[in-house]
Enzyme design. Structure first.
Site, short mmCIF file in Angstrom:
data_model
loop_
_atom_site.label_atom_id
_atom_site.label_comp_id
_atom_site.label_asym_id
_atom_site.label_seq_id
_atom_site.Cartn_x
_atom_site.Cartn_y
_atom_site.Cartn_z
N GLY A 194 0.86 -1.19 0.00
CA GLY A 194 0.00 0.00 0.00
C GLY A 194 0.89 1.23 0.00
CB ALA A 195 0.53 4.42 -1.86
NE ARG A 234 5.92 -3.79 -4.76
CZ ARG A 234 4.65 -3.73 -4.37
NH1 ARG A 234 4.33 -3.74 -3.09
NH2 ARG A 234 3.68 -3.66 -5.25
CG ASP A 250 0.27 2.08 -5.93
OD1 ASP A 250 -0.85 1.74 -6.35
OD2 ASP A 250 0.77 1.61 -4.89
#
Lengths: 356, 356
Positions: free
Chosen positions: B52-53, B91, B238
């Protein structure tokens, strides 16, 4: 088509029993199951041992033939009527099921009290329904060949290959036809949650036939189109209304909207037995709603070689699980039938629809 | 938010260790895990223990604080730079990760050779990043409240709830805010294959907070909209480009196209830390491609209470697994930030974007 070099059909009649490929176990195990009575055949349709528009149409037809062969002389027509009713109550959406059962039922009824002739007709017409399905699908491949030029990248949803019919398939038939004439084709296979017919059945079929393909999550299809990786969409259908609206596996409509947004042709491939001339438009097609557990769980093969169900959502969360959706005619570039490619319009449909 | 009546954040720093909710085990097991070193924290981001961002932004920031607290005096700045590099390489898509790590790194560097001050700053700013994220999300709820009137039926994709941030969430924050002021809200939760964050995390979160909801397959969302069952779509993000294009979980774009086709407002909720002013448009956002095995398999909980991976596709079939997609600005009705709701245009974005 072939499995390990041997030709197979999806469903057939042998020694008075309906035999079929156990599709719930694919792609992990290839198994032929035998249905001893029409009750077993009905159960196999309901539990999706056999699934797909044409395949359940043939299973229903052969199941009714089986019922006629096994029904006693006393109360023969009542027994047959009961079997026809039981077989058609298994799944509500696919038109082919009603077509297949209805065709055999009428053949039986036409013989009146000559029960020997009625049984003979039941078996002959049951086999005819299956043979016709295979032949229609072969012709769909020929008519659809023009949609799959060399190098084509085809997107499809669910399984509308040979496993969904008696042979050849609908949406995949033009792909197989293109391969036979030496064209390179790549198929993008939507996973097709919740039951995963794309990932399980379409990918398996294409793999058996050596057709290059890749599976993708249903949510990724629009993005793939945006990247310019798709040339044409071809899907199957469970019922086509008189105005050209099409019911097909849930997710088909999303794919049609995405195709429209990217200017991609969206075709539906189906034998004319899928057309329901009595159904004016998509809103009148009954849409099967299935158990929420199909969304909350997934069946798959474990590392230990067991076929197991795993939970993927909270037990207490409700889920919505419509098996099909309706794609309105205006999103459809054309319908590929055994009688040619026609526009998804009342005129186009009327041109190819069968008169009952 | 609360878990079993106790308040929790998704990620926090305690005794020099980063602690977080183990999200890979939800909704089946609620477990707090402790990351002893920044290497462990980086691994937890990579393997999606935390995802999750905002949550990975805070995890990155706290991970770098942890690195500074543990780095020896000799080679301190090199060790910190190495940790910053390692944490951001986990990521590629979420802007918040670069923001969080960058903010702590600059705070450390600003103290020069005063290593005691540098460590103090690292910890303070790391905590600040987490606190800011929670506060931004709370404000997103207030600004987004107008989108969720009484009786609203909200569609969302993936998980952009409190589990995706430090607290409150982005897309779900207006839902929680609406509930706090007594409004009835129903949330439609896209399953979000292949990793199922909707079915696993969003459904769990909503269940914990007593918010009525239902899960549906990703392919069913367009059909749900066609049936008139959705009033508004709110998703997270994101990364947001300077022109208003939005990267979010794969499937978001499909939902946006369907919303457009049905005249439904499609909102993106995100703290301004998600905006990447240096990124001119969506095409420039790096999209993470993950393993094909995420598509070919599913993790879930077996009947025997074991967390197992099952295969749902032929082993030999390739699969395409992009983790995110880009929704072009023209499909977005507005972006809900902690500074207000702005249009997804260069002007709108510029009005709220942070100056680095």
């Amino acid at each position: 088509m072939n499995v390990g070099g041997r030709p197979f059909r999806t469903v057939w009649l042998e020694d008075g029993c309906v035999r079929m490929i156990e599709q719930n176990l694919l792609p992990f195990r290839f198994e032929i199951v035998r249905m001893s009575t029409w009750h077993d055949t009905a159960k196999a349709i309901r539990d999706m041992t056999v699934r797909g528009a044409g395949a359940i149409g043939a299973a229903g037809a052969l199941g009714l033939a089986q019922a006629a062969l096994q029904a006693p002389d006393r109360g023969f027509h009542e027994a047959v009527a009961q079997a026809a009713d039981g077989l058609t109550r298994t799944r509500p959406t696919a038109q082919n099921l009603f077509y297949g059962v209805g065709r055999v039922l009428r053949a039986i009824q036409a013989e009146g009290d000559d029960l020997r002739a009625a049984r003979r007709a039941a078996e002959a017409v049951g086999r005819e329904v299956a043979d016709d399905d295979a032949e229609c699908c072969r012709l769909i491949g020929e008519h659809g060949l023009v949609l799959v030029p060399d190098g084509a990248r085809v997107s499809t949803h669910c399984n509308a290959g040979w496993l969904a019919f008696v042979d050849w398939g609908s949406a995949l038939s033009p792909v197989y036809a293109a391969r036979r004439v030496g064209r390179n084709v790549h198929v993008w296979v939507d996973e097709t949650r919740p039951r995963g017919q794309g990932a399980r059945l379409t990918a398996w079929e294409l793999g058996q036939e050596g057709v290059p393909h890749a599976i993708l999550p249903d949510g990724a299809t629009a993005s793939l189109m945006r990247r310019g990786q798709v040339d044409v969409v071809i899907v199957g259908s469970d019922r086509i209304a008189a105005n050209g609206d099409v019911a097909n596996k849930i997710g088909t409509y999303a794919s049609a909207l995405a195709a429209r947004a990217h200017g991609l042709p969206f075709y539906v491939a189906a034998p004319t037995t899928t057309i329901d001339p009595g159904c004016p438009e998509g809103g009148a097609i009954p849409i099967e709603e299935r158990s929420a557990d199909e969304v909350r769980t997934v069946w798959g093969w474990s590392d230990e070689g067991r076929f197991v169900q795993v939970r993927v959502a909270p037990e207490g969360s409700p889920a919505w699980n419509p098996a099909f959706d309706v794609t309105p005619a205006e999103l459809i570039a054309g319908i590929v039938t055994e009688r040619g490619v026609v526009p998804a319009t009342p005129e186009g449909i009327a041109r190819v629809a069968r008169v009952r």
